[in-house]
Motif scaffolding. Structure first.
Motif, PDB file in Angstrom:
ATOM      1  N   SER A   4      31.434  46.006  43.091  1.00  0.00           N
ATOM      2  CA  SER A   4      32.747  46.337  43.630  1.00  0.00           C
ATOM      3  C   SER A   4      33.764  45.240  43.340  1.00  0.00           C
ATOM      4  CB  SER A   4      32.659  46.503  45.146  1.00  0.00           C
ATOM      5  OG  SER A   4      31.772  47.535  45.475  1.00  0.00           O
ATOM      6  N   ASN A   6      36.131  42.702  44.547  1.00  0.00           N
ATOM      7  CA  ASN A   6      36.264  41.977  45.804  1.00  0.00           C
ATOM      8  C   ASN A   6      37.725  41.707  46.118  1.00  0.00           C
ATOM      9  OD1 ASN A   6      36.551  39.177  47.254  1.00  0.00           O
ATOM     10  ND2 ASN A   6      34.581  40.052  47.903  1.00  0.00           N
ATOM     11  N   HIS A   7      38.464  41.158  45.131  1.00  0.00           N
ATOM     12  CA  HIS A   7      39.885  40.923  45.349  1.00  0.00           C
ATOM     13  C   HIS A   7      40.622  40.746  44.028  1.00  0.00           C
ATOM     14  CE1 HIS A   7      38.550  36.650  45.161  1.00  0.00           C
ATOM     15  NE2 HIS A   7      39.747  36.439  44.652  1.00  0.00           N
ATOM     16  N   ASN A  47      45.069  42.481  53.336  1.00  0.00           N
ATOM     17  CA  ASN A  47      43.884  43.315  53.552  1.00  0.00           C
ATOM     18  C   ASN A  47      44.234  44.789  53.361  1.00  0.00           C
ATOM     19  OD1 ASN A  47      41.741  41.480  54.282  1.00  0.00           O
ATOM     20  ND2 ASN A  47      42.977  40.979  56.045  1.00  0.00           N
ATOM     21  N   THR A  51      40.127  47.005  49.144  1.00  0.00           N
ATOM     22  CA  THR A  51      40.017  45.692  48.510  1.00  0.00           C
ATOM     23  C   THR A  51      40.971  44.725  49.195  1.00  0.00           C
ATOM     24  OG1 THR A  51      39.853  44.552  46.371  1.00  0.00           O
ATOM     25  CG2 THR A  51      41.757  46.011  46.684  1.00  0.00           C
ATOM     26  N   LYS A  52      41.106  43.553  48.628  1.00  0.00           N
ATOM     27  CA  LYS A  52      42.031  42.550  49.143  1.00  0.00           C
ATOM     28  C   LYS A  52      42.881  42.043  47.986  1.00  0.00           C
ATOM     29  CE  LYS A  52      38.431  40.219  50.711  1.00  0.00           C
ATOM     30  NZ  LYS A  52      37.228  40.939  50.930  1.00  0.00           N
ATOM     31  N   SER A  81      38.255  39.401  40.997  1.00  0.00           N
ATOM     32  CA  SER A  81      36.955  38.923  41.455  1.00  0.00           C
ATOM     33  C   SER A  81      36.053  40.119  41.762  1.00  0.00           C
ATOM     34  CB  SER A  81      37.132  38.060  42.708  1.00  0.00           C
ATOM     35  OG  SER A  81      35.884  37.622  43.175  1.00  0.00           O
ATOM     36  N   TYR A  82      34.935  40.201  41.050  1.00  0.00           N
ATOM     37  CA  TYR A  82      33.974  41.282  41.239  1.00  0.00           C
ATOM     38  C   TYR A  82      32.718  40.771  41.931  1.00  0.00           C
ATOM     39  CZ  TYR A  82      36.690  43.933  37.840  1.00  0.00           C
ATOM     40  OH  TYR A  82      37.697  44.593  37.193  1.00  0.00           O
ATOM     41  N   GLU A  83      32.094  41.626  42.672  1.00  0.00           N
ATOM     42  CA  GLU A  83      30.807  41.298  43.275  1.00  0.00           C
ATOM     43  C   GLU A  83      29.706  41.651  42.275  1.00  0.00           C
ATOM     44  OE1 GLU A  83      30.597  43.253  47.068  1.00  0.00           O
ATOM     45  OE2 GLU A  83      32.449  42.314  47.733  1.00  0.00           O
TER      46      GLU A  83
END
Length: 96
Positions: A4, A6-7, A47, A51-52, A81-83
């Protein structure tokens, strides 16, 4: 490999103005700005439901964000930024 999002990190020349824009124009919740001294930046997080958005401004001229803003005076997307389940495996896959 990539999970996913992340931001999204956005470098901004004026953090307070960016916070005001997200609050006033979009009705978004934005965290209180925080200084990250190790990185030389001040950040606030927008927020969103899925996502952020990380708003980043430099604390000093030696910050990497300061250098980014010299090249992009109006600001812009700095990074995504990806997880990932395994950072080393993701790195190795990308290097191939």
């Amino acid at each position: 490999m990539i999970g996913s999002l992340n931001h999204i990190a956005i470098a901004v020349p004026d953090l307070e103005a960016a916070i005001k824009q997200y609050k006033d124009n979009f009705g978004a919740f934005v965290t209180t700005p925080e200084d990250l001294l190790n990185y030389g930046i001040r950040v606030a997080i927008v927020n969103l439901e899925n996502t952020k958005i990380e708003l980043m401004a430099p604390l000093n001229d030696s910050s990497s964000i300061s250098n980014f803003l010299k090249k992009n005076p109006e600001g812009g997307v700095h990074h995504l930024s990806y997880e990932v389940p395994d950072i080393i495996a993701a790195r190795d896959q990308l290097q191939k």
